[in-house]
Write a protein that holds these residues in place. Structure first.
Motif, PDB file in Angstrom:
ATOM      1  N   GLY A 164      -6.814  17.960  -6.727  1.00 29.23           N
ATOM      2  CA  GLY A 164      -5.548  17.496  -6.175  1.00 29.23           C
ATOM      3  C   GLY A 164      -5.640  16.127  -5.527  1.00 29.23           C
ATOM      4  O   GLY A 164      -4.667  15.385  -5.489  1.00 29.23           O
TER       5      GLY A 164
ATOM      6  N   GLU B  95       8.495   2.931  -9.710  1.00 26.75           N
ATOM      7  CA  GLU B  95       7.161   2.477 -10.100  1.00 26.75           C
ATOM      8  C   GLU B  95       7.121   0.957  -9.993  1.00 26.75           C
ATOM      9  O   GLU B  95       8.160   0.301 -10.132  1.00 26.75           O
ATOM     10  CB  GLU B  95       6.826   2.898 -11.543  1.00 26.75           C
ATOM     11  CG  GLU B  95       6.626   4.390 -11.691  1.00 26.75           C
ATOM     12  CD  GLU B  95       6.155   4.817 -13.087  1.00 26.75           C
ATOM     13  OE1 GLU B  95       5.791   5.992 -13.218  1.00 26.75           O
ATOM     14  OE2 GLU B  95       6.168   3.998 -14.037  1.00 26.75           O
TER      15      GLU B  95
ATOM     16  N   PRO C 266      -6.949   4.700 -12.314  1.00 24.50           N
ATOM     17  CA  PRO C 266      -6.559   5.417 -13.541  1.00 24.50           C
ATOM     18  C   PRO C 266      -5.100   5.132 -13.901  1.00 24.50           C
ATOM     19  O   PRO C 266      -4.759   5.027 -15.064  1.00 24.50           O
ATOM     20  CB  PRO C 266      -6.755   6.882 -13.167  1.00 24.50           C
ATOM     21  CG  PRO C 266      -7.671   6.897 -11.987  1.00 24.50           C
ATOM     22  CD  PRO C 266      -7.469   5.599 -11.266  1.00 24.50           C
TER      23      PRO C 266
ATOM     24  N   ASP D 297       0.780  -1.238   0.000  1.00 24.17           N
ATOM     25  CA  ASP D 297       0.000   0.000   0.000  1.00 24.17           C
ATOM     26  C   ASP D 297       0.814   1.291   0.000  1.00 24.17           C
ATOM     27  O   ASP D 297       0.438   2.235  -0.659  1.00 24.17           O
ATOM     28  CB  ASP D 297      -0.952   0.014   1.198  1.00 24.17           C
ATOM     29  CG  ASP D 297      -2.376  -0.247   0.760  1.00 24.17           C
ATOM     30  OD1 ASP D 297      -2.604  -0.313  -0.466  1.00 24.17           O
ATOM     31  OD2 ASP D 297      -3.248  -0.380   1.613  1.00 24.17           O
TER      32      ASP D 297
ATOM     33  N   CYS E 228      -1.436   2.863 -12.174  1.00 25.08           N
ATOM     34  CA  CYS E 228      -0.926   1.971 -11.129  1.00 25.08           C
ATOM     35  C   CYS E 228      -0.469   2.814  -9.943  1.00 25.08           C
ATOM     36  O   CYS E 228       0.142   3.871 -10.124  1.00 25.08           O
ATOM     37  CB  CYS E 228       0.223   1.151 -11.712  1.00 25.08           C
ATOM     38  SG  CYS E 228       1.022   0.072 -10.509  1.00 25.08           S
ATOM     39  N   SER E 229      -0.759   2.346  -8.732  1.00 25.04           N
ATOM     40  CA  SER E 229      -0.440   3.109  -7.526  1.00 25.04           C
ATOM     41  C   SER E 229       1.021   3.558  -7.494  1.00 25.04           C
ATOM     42  O   SER E 229       1.928   2.752  -7.639  1.00 25.04           O
ATOM     43  CB  SER E 229      -0.726   2.255  -6.289  1.00 25.04           C
ATOM     44  OG  SER E 229      -0.242   2.908  -5.143  1.00 25.04           O
ATOM     45  N   GLY E 230       1.212   4.861  -7.306  1.00 22.09           N
ATOM     46  CA  GLY E 230       2.560   5.399  -7.166  1.00 22.09           C
ATOM     47  C   GLY E 230       3.227   5.780  -8.476  1.00 22.09           C
ATOM     48  O   GLY E 230       4.324   6.350  -8.467  1.00 22.09           O
ATOM     49  N   ASN E 231       2.593   5.472  -9.615  1.00 28.91           N
ATOM     50  CA  ASN E 231       3.165   5.920 -10.888  1.00 28.91           C
ATOM     51  C   ASN E 231       3.163   7.445 -10.943  1.00 28.91           C
ATOM     52  O   ASN E 231       2.391   8.093 -10.234  1.00 28.91           O
ATOM     53  CB  ASN E 231       2.346   5.375 -12.070  1.00 28.91           C
ATOM     54  CG  ASN E 231       2.745   3.960 -12.457  1.00 28.91           C
ATOM     55  OD1 ASN E 231       3.462   3.283 -11.715  1.00 28.91           O
ATOM     56  ND2 ASN E 231       2.282   3.519 -13.601  1.00 28.91           N
ATOM     57  N   ILE E 232       3.996   8.000 -11.810  1.00 33.26           N
ATOM     58  CA  ILE E 232       4.048   9.455 -11.920  1.00 33.26           C
ATOM     59  C   ILE E 232       2.674   9.952 -12.360  1.00 33.26           C
ATOM     60  O   ILE E 232       2.087   9.417 -13.295  1.00 33.26           O
ATOM     61  CB  ILE E 232       5.165   9.875 -12.900  1.00 33.26           C
ATOM     62  CG1 ILE E 232       6.524   9.457 -12.303  1.00 33.26           C
ATOM     63  CG2 ILE E 232       5.134  11.380 -13.155  1.00 33.26           C
ATOM     64  CD1 ILE E 232       7.688   9.641 -13.247  1.00 33.26           C
ATOM     65  N   GLY E 233       2.173  10.964 -11.649  1.00 34.63           N
ATOM     66  CA  GLY E 233       0.813  11.436 -11.892  1.00 34.63           C
ATOM     67  C   GLY E 233      -0.145  11.004 -10.792  1.00 34.63           C
ATOM     68  O   GLY E 233      -1.318  11.379 -10.785  1.00 34.63           O
ATOM     69  N   GLU E 234       0.353  10.242  -9.827  1.00 29.34           N
ATOM     70  CA  GLU E 234      -0.468   9.748  -8.706  1.00 29.34           C
ATOM     71  C   GLU E 234      -0.950  10.917  -7.838  1.00 29.34           C
ATOM     72  O   GLU E 234      -0.245  11.908  -7.665  1.00 29.34           O
ATOM     73  CB  GLU E 234       0.368   8.787  -7.859  1.00 29.34           C
ATOM     74  CG  GLU E 234      -0.361   8.164  -6.672  1.00 29.34           C
ATOM     75  CD  GLU E 234      -1.557   7.360  -7.121  1.00 29.34           C
ATOM     76  OE1 GLU E 234      -2.687   7.882  -6.980  1.00 29.34           O
ATOM     77  OE2 GLU E 234      -1.381   6.237  -7.627  1.00 29.34           O
ATOM     78  N   THR E 235      -2.166  10.781  -7.294  1.00 28.29           N
ATOM     79  CA  THR E 235      -2.641  11.768  -6.322  1.00 28.29           C
ATOM     80  C   THR E 235      -2.990  11.138  -4.975  1.00 28.29           C
ATOM     81  O   THR E 235      -3.141  11.838  -3.980  1.00 28.29           O
ATOM     82  CB  THR E 235      -3.903  12.500  -6.833  1.00 28.29           C
ATOM     83  OG1 THR E 235      -4.911  11.532  -7.117  1.00 28.29           O
ATOM     84  CG2 THR E 235      -3.605  13.311  -8.081  1.00 28.29           C
TER      85      THR E 235
ATOM     86  N   PRO F 283      -2.176  -2.748  -6.370  1.00 35.69           N
ATOM     87  CA  PRO F 283      -1.820  -1.451  -6.960  1.00 35.69           C
ATOM     88  C   PRO F 283      -2.579  -1.066  -8.224  1.00 35.69           C
ATOM     89  O   PRO F 283      -2.457   0.051  -8.693  1.00 35.69           O
ATOM     90  CB  PRO F 283      -0.326  -1.593  -7.259  1.00 35.69           C
ATOM     91  CG  PRO F 283      -0.036  -3.042  -7.263  1.00 35.69           C
ATOM     92  CD  PRO F 283      -1.069  -3.718  -6.417  1.00 35.69           C
ATOM     93  N   TYR F 284      -3.381  -1.987  -8.758  1.00 35.99           N
ATOM     94  CA  TYR F 284      -4.092  -1.690 -10.005  1.00 35.99           C
ATOM     95  C   TYR F 284      -5.591  -1.489  -9.836  1.00 35.99           C
ATOM     96  O   TYR F 284      -6.282  -1.192 -10.792  1.00 35.99           O
ATOM     97  CB  TYR F 284      -3.844  -2.799 -11.038  1.00 35.99           C
ATOM     98  CG  TYR F 284      -2.448  -2.770 -11.605  1.00 35.99           C
ATOM     99  CD1 TYR F 284      -2.148  -1.962 -12.701  1.00 35.99           C
ATOM    100  CD2 TYR F 284      -1.424  -3.513 -11.035  1.00 35.99           C
ATOM    101  CE1 TYR F 284      -0.872  -1.907 -13.215  1.00 35.99           C
ATOM    102  CE2 TYR F 284      -0.133  -3.473 -11.543  1.00 35.99           C
ATOM    103  CZ  TYR F 284       0.139  -2.666 -12.642  1.00 35.99           C
ATOM    104  OH  TYR F 284       1.406  -2.604 -13.150  1.00 35.99           O
TER     105      TYR F 284
ATOM    106  N   VAL G  97      -1.828   7.596  -3.157  1.00 37.09           N
ATOM    107  CA  VAL G  97      -1.095   6.320  -3.224  1.00 37.09           C
ATOM    108  C   VAL G  97      -1.894   5.174  -2.602  1.00 37.09           C
ATOM    109  O   VAL G  97      -1.949   4.080  -3.144  1.00 37.09           O
ATOM    110  CB  VAL G  97       0.287   6.457  -2.530  1.00 37.09           C
ATOM    111  CG1 VAL G  97       0.979   5.105  -2.408  1.00 37.09           C
ATOM    112  CG2 VAL G  97       1.179   7.427  -3.297  1.00 37.09           C
ATOM    113  N   TYR G  98      -2.534   5.418  -1.453  1.00 39.17           N
ATOM    114  CA  TYR G  98      -3.288   4.365  -0.768  1.00 39.17           C
ATOM    115  C   TYR G  98      -4.715   4.219  -1.326  1.00 39.17           C
ATOM    116  O   TYR G  98      -5.407   3.273  -0.986  1.00 39.17           O
ATOM    117  CB  TYR G  98      -3.410   4.661   0.733  1.00 39.17           C
ATOM    118  CG  TYR G  98      -2.137   4.501   1.544  1.00 39.17           C
ATOM    119  CD1 TYR G  98      -0.999   5.263   1.265  1.00 39.17           C
ATOM    120  CD2 TYR G  98      -2.077   3.619   2.607  1.00 39.17           C
ATOM    121  CE1 TYR G  98       0.163   5.135   2.020  1.00 39.17           C
ATOM    122  CE2 TYR G  98      -0.920   3.483   3.377  1.00 39.17           C
ATOM    123  CZ  TYR G  98       0.187   4.248   3.075  1.00 39.17           C
ATOM    124  OH  TYR G  98       1.320   4.120   3.842  1.00 39.17           O
TER     125      TYR G  98
ATOM    126  N   PRO H 183       5.418   1.974  -4.483  1.00 32.89           N
ATOM    127  CA  PRO H 183       6.560   1.233  -5.022  1.00 32.89           C
ATOM    128  C   PRO H 183       7.917   1.671  -4.472  1.00 32.89           C
ATOM    129  O   PRO H 183       8.903   0.955  -4.623  1.00 32.89           O
ATOM    130  CB  PRO H 183       6.481   1.515  -6.530  1.00 32.89           C
ATOM    131  CG  PRO H 183       5.755   2.826  -6.626  1.00 32.89           C
ATOM    132  CD  PRO H 183       4.783   2.842  -5.493  1.00 32.89           C
TER     133      PRO H 183
END
Lengths: 456, 108
Positions: A357, A430, B78, A42, B80-87, B19-20, B89-90, A45
């Protein structure tokens, strides 16, 4: 087979803490096992990729010390899974260093079985080439490049490596990445208890008191397993399990509460019954394990995609707020134009609090007409830290003095709460692998070693 | 008269399911209200598509879990969790649009 197998789950994640009173109340019920899950994907990455733990060292040490001391004193095995938060080699080593420190400071003598869960890239690649690595929907198919770029790849072990380790008669089993219920279910399964009930109980115990009402991730939970049922009981007078709180927990963090896939098969909860036995004891019956034709191990990997710099700012100007989308587009264009001869590979994002945001693309009302201020995070990710700094700094200074239509405040567009305004966020990772490895041998990828403390 | 979801639900929450995926739980206060809402079919693909501004093919499941008096909605993240563009993470703050839902249950 004895009548009941009793498990003390100390905390939702090792290092989240638990009240001593609850722990002692659990010990007074003479558990056969003290266990805790120590990790999760959670937090994202970064932790798997960087080899660092998302849990705090002092907090983990506090929990582990209490568990180890009690385990040794009362001759109860202690089992920890997904050590160090992500369960790759650096995480397992980090957690074992803490164990060694506790052993030295408290003058404890015991043996540890370490179960490794990191699988090297070459092995994963060979398995992938043989067609043994399949996507876990909705993750995209795996590529050779993604495997090769991964910093760490771990496999989620099922109960079998723990069962193997239990034969070594160590006082502590410390495992790398593990399917969460395994740390609780392995020992009773080895003793002949029903696999479906043991795994379902483990699934609930891995979150400790989260299944109580009110729920808590930092309090103990007690589980009792019998031949055809299991029971849960909270250990703090502050909370109580109810049929609804336990059933509701079965929903938590999973897509389908009836069919839960895991290593070796599927947990089928369609026939489950939750009954209140009084005194806060909730009994569960009907959980079934259905073995799958093909045994699988879930793989998780993370790769580095660059380095991040962020700048935090806000605006209180209604004209700026009205123009925010145009301003962001203009700033991105200006930065790109400034460095167009450099051919730099970077990403520049603006997270706008007050607009979308929190929810990003999922936000149904990305509307700023009613807001009086916006929070803005400028984020630059590039192939080096220095480059991300440059992109972030250029975006920040451009935005600060950007001449948007209708501008009245010409001295500066942004309020910065901090000096310096920009922060290095370091390496960015990632998830690169989230796939199933098909293997008939649930032990093969998880090496077990034993270590005696203090070292001779 | 419209029934507000927030008045009849004990819990409305969202969280990653791996994460997906993103999963939302609505746990009702009473079996009656859970059954009324579920049987009315008002929490459906069309509603979720509209609430989250997503195509119906992004919805993985909408199902009921009677032991917990709950309805569970799972959608694809939208990204994968934590990819660039994330708002988020959890994925723990994606429940908010569900708080303002209300339904005409008497008619249904």
């Amino acid at each position: 087979m004895k009548n009941e197998f009793k498990i003390l789950s100390t905390t939702a994640i090792l290092g989240y803490g638990f009240p001593l009173e609850s722990f002692e109340a659990g010990l007074a019920k003479k558990p056969d096992l003290i266990a805790a899950d120590a990790g999760s994907t959670d937090p994202g990455p970064y932790y798997l990729g960087s080899g660092l733990s998302f849990t705090d060292r002092n907090a983990v040490k506090r929990d582990l010390k209490l568990m180890l001391q009690a385990g040794l004193k009362h001759k109860i095995p202690v089992i920890i899974g997904t050590a160090g938060g992500s369960g790759a080699e650096p995480h397992l080593n980090w957690c074992f260093e803490i164990v060694k420190e506790i052993a030295a400071e408290e003058k404890l003598t015991f043996r540890t079985a370490l179960i490794h869960a990191e699988i090297d890239r070459k092995t994963v690649l060979a398995q992938w080439e043989q067609g043994n690595v399949v996507p876990l929907d909705p993750a995209p198919p795996l590529t050779e490049a993604a495997i090769n770029a991964s910093e760490h790849i771990v496999g989620q072990m099922g109960v079998e490596p723990f069962i193997e380790a239990l034969d070594l008669n160590c006082e502590l089993i410390l495992a790398g990445r593990a399917y969460d219920p395994s740390v609780f279910a392995a020992m009773p399964i080895k003793l002949g208890y029903d696999r479906g009930l043991a795994l379902h109980l483990g699934k609930i115990l891995e979150c400790a008191a989260i299944c109580a009402s009110p729920g808590s991730g930092s309090d103990c939970m007690f589980g009792t397993l019998a031949e055809d049922w299991f029971e849960l009981q909270a250990l703090s007078p502050a909370r109580k399990c109810t049929t609804v709180s336990v059933a509701a927990h079965t929903l938590y963090e999973k897509s389908n509460p009836y069919l839960l896939p895991g290593p070796g098969g599927m947990l089928d909860l369609r026939a489950c019954q939750f009954s209140d036995m009084g005194e806060g004891r909730i009994r569960v019956t009907g959980s079934k394990f259905v073995p799958s034709a093909q045994n699988t191990i879930k793989l998780e990997g993370a790769r580095r995609v660059g380095f991040r710099t962020v700048s935090i700012a806000g605006t209180r100007d209604p004209i700026m707020i009205r123009e925010i989308d145009n301003i962001i587009a203009g700033v991105k264009e200006r930065v790109a134009d400034n460095y167009k001869s450099e051919n730099w590979d970077y990403q520049l994002n603006f997270i706008v609090y007050g607009r979308d945001g929190v929810m990003g693309k999922l936000e149904p009302t990305p509307d700023t007409s009613q807001v009086h201020e916006l929070g803005i995070i400028i984020e630059a990710v590039a192939e080096t830290q220095e480059l991300s700094e440059t992109v972030c700094a250029t975006a920040r200074s451009t935005m600060l003095h950007y001449g948007y239509p209708g501008r009245i405040a010409t001295a500066g567009n942004l309020a910065f709460p901090f000096s310096p305004s920009d922060f290095h966020a370091g390496a960015v990772y990632e998830f690169s692998v989230y796939h199933l490895l098909q293997t008939d041998d649930p032990l093969k990828f998880f090496k077990i070693e034993t270590v005696s403390l203090p070292a001779a | 008269m419209k029934t507000r979801l927030i008045d009849i639900a004990d819990v409305i929450r969202s969280k990653n399911s791996g994460p997906y995926e993103l999963t939302m739980d609505i746990i009702f206060k009473t079996v009656e209200d859970f059954e009324r809402v579920w049987n009315a079919g008002v929490i459906n693909e069309a509603l979720i598509s509209q609430v989250y501004q997503i195509d119906p093919d992004q919805i993985l499941s909408i199902l009921a879990f009677p032991p917990a008096k709950a309805i569970k909605i799972t959608i694809k993240r939208p990204i994968c969790s934590g990819n660039i563009g994330e708002t988020d993470v959890y994925g723990a703050q994606q429940h908010a649009p569900l708080l303002s839902l209300s339904f005409d249950l008497n008619q249904a």
